[in-house]
Design an enzyme around this catalytic site. Sequence first.
Site, PDB file in Angstrom:
ATOM      1  N   GLU A   1      -3.460   2.123  -2.988  1.00 50.51           N
ATOM      2  CA  GLU A   1      -4.684   1.676  -2.313  1.00 50.51           C
ATOM      3  C   GLU A   1      -5.605   2.884  -2.133  1.00 50.51           C
ATOM      4  OE1 GLU A   1      -3.725  -2.088   0.479  1.00 50.51           O
ATOM      5  OE2 GLU A   1      -2.871  -0.204   1.182  1.00 50.51           O
TER       6      GLU A   1
ATOM      7  N   ASP B   1       5.784  -0.689   5.767  1.00 48.77           N
ATOM      8  CA  ASP B   1       5.631   0.390   6.762  1.00 48.77           C
ATOM      9  C   ASP B   1       6.143   1.722   6.229  1.00 48.77           C
ATOM     10  OD1 ASP B   1       4.534  -1.440   8.555  1.00 48.77           O
ATOM     11  OD2 ASP B   1       6.506  -1.948   9.371  1.00 48.77           O
ATOM     12  N   ARG B   2       5.985   1.936   4.923  1.00 45.15           N
ATOM     13  CA  ARG B   2       6.381   3.214   4.319  1.00 45.15           C
ATOM     14  C   ARG B   2       5.142   3.916   3.754  1.00 45.15           C
ATOM     15  NH1 ARG B   2      10.555  -0.378   2.092  1.00 45.15           N
ATOM     16  NH2 ARG B   2      12.536  -0.021   3.176  1.00 45.15           N
ATOM     17  N   GLU B   3       4.080   3.942   4.510  1.00 46.50           N
ATOM     18  CA  GLU B   3       2.837   4.490   4.010  1.00 46.50           C
ATOM     19  C   GLU B   3       2.893   6.009   3.852  1.00 46.50           C
ATOM     20  OE1 GLU B   3       3.081   2.675   6.800  1.00 46.50           O
ATOM     21  OE2 GLU B   3       1.771   0.906   6.641  1.00 46.50           O
TER      22      GLU B   3
ATOM     23  N   GLY C   1      -9.712   4.589  10.424  1.00 49.70           N
ATOM     24  CA  GLY C   1      -9.154   3.569  11.298  1.00 49.70           C
ATOM     25  C   GLY C   1     -10.116   2.477  11.686  1.00 49.70           C
TER      26      GLY C   1
ATOM     27  N   GLU D   1       6.842  -5.165  -3.038  1.00 49.51           N
ATOM     28  CA  GLU D   1       5.484  -4.736  -3.392  1.00 49.51           C
ATOM     29  C   GLU D   1       5.462  -3.227  -3.597  1.00 49.51           C
ATOM     30  OE1 GLU D   1       2.340  -6.809  -1.311  1.00 49.51           O
ATOM     31  OE2 GLU D   1       1.208  -4.938  -1.121  1.00 49.51           O
TER      32      GLU D   1
ATOM     33  N   GLN E   1      -3.557   5.849  -0.595  1.00 49.87           N
ATOM     34  CA  GLN E   1      -2.403   5.421   0.188  1.00 49.87           C
ATOM     35  C   GLN E   1      -1.423   4.697  -0.723  1.00 49.87           C
ATOM     36  OE1 GLN E   1      -2.531   3.705   4.328  1.00 49.87           O
ATOM     37  NE2 GLN E   1      -2.083   1.799   3.267  1.00 49.87           N
ATOM     38  N   THR E   2      -0.134   5.074  -0.638  1.00 53.30           N
ATOM     39  CA  THR E   2       0.914   4.356  -1.350  1.00 53.30           C
ATOM     40  C   THR E   2       1.863   3.727  -0.336  1.00 53.30           C
ATOM     41  OG1 THR E   2       2.303   6.351  -1.522  1.00 53.30           O
ATOM     42  CG2 THR E   2       0.808   5.868  -3.362  1.00 53.30           C
ATOM     43  N   ASN E   3       2.520   2.663  -0.788  1.00 50.44           N
ATOM     44  CA  ASN E   3       3.474   1.974   0.082  1.00 50.44           C
ATOM     45  C   ASN E   3       4.483   1.242  -0.798  1.00 50.44           C
ATOM     46  OD1 ASN E   3       4.689   1.026   2.414  1.00 50.44           O
ATOM     47  ND2 ASN E   3       2.911  -0.117   3.144  1.00 50.44           N
TER      48      ASN E   3
ATOM     49  N   ASP F   1       2.473  -0.295  -4.040  1.00 48.62           N
ATOM     50  CA  ASP F   1       1.024  -0.225  -3.819  1.00 48.62           C
ATOM     51  C   ASP F   1       0.404   1.125  -4.124  1.00 48.62           C
ATOM     52  OD1 ASP F   1       1.081  -2.778  -2.732  1.00 48.62           O
ATOM     53  OD2 ASP F   1       1.125  -2.076  -0.665  1.00 48.62           O
TER      54      ASP F   1
END
Length: 293
Positions: free
Chosen positions: A110, A133-135, A204, A106, A123-125, A108
Amino acid sequence: MKEGALLAVVVAVVLLHGTAATPPHNPVDVQFEKNYVPTWAEDHIHYLNGGWEVQLSLDKSTGTGFHTRGSYLFGHFSMQIKLVGGDSAGTVTAFYLSSQNSEHDEIDFEFLGNRTGEPYILQTNVFSGGKGDREQRIYLWFDPTKDYHSYSVLWNLYMIAFFVDDTPIRVFKNSKDLGVRYPFDQPMKLYSSLWNADDWATRGGQDKTDWSKAPFVASYRGFYVDGCEASAEAKVCATQGARWWDQKEFQDLDSEQYRRLAWVRKEHTIYNYCTDRERYATMSPECTRDHDV
């Protein structure tokens, strides 16, 4: 030589010697229906100007989304988006590529909604072989609700590069030689959606969606796809090595692009998994190669 071994040798040569880059090809605008179809809640998708522009609408009953007709293994993918204006806290507008299996890949974008007057967070991932978990998170340096801006991904055997307009904001290189899995053999569809995520999206989850402000609307145009279309089961692009994004000048960023990426890192990055020692005791091996630190 077996195909997998050959690909590994090609990548190793590129990583050792490096290349000069040029910007990706300019996207060509097309109508929505050429490349995309609704995913769910089609009644919350509104078509304007004969399908050259669409609006996604989120209310308390549902969000909505769309996806490409085909799946792709490498290419250049771009969308012009005007994000939800005003108080968008709790909402997420997403534009991403994703494969369709348990160990999925994936890529991303966002966009995390905000309270009025606060900057939007992008936010990218990157997921590879089911591991994410590479945000990384940045503040955009403009108001993305006032006008359309281009968000694009260049994905080839050598790197994944994220662009906002013409500015690279992230690069994720093929680091298989470092033991890091890389998306290279699972075709992906493109998706976009507008949905409620007020359990995590804004501060959050502290700021909840204010439904009195609904409907929330995100606008789209462009709908550009230039990829190697492949069946969901394909492992290799049928034209691997022959497309423009395979060529030497697109296998890395150039010095000016890296200078702009460094500016994004210094001035606009607010979270980077590579520097999060509370979450990760040691830095992931790709971080230095990707110019993340």
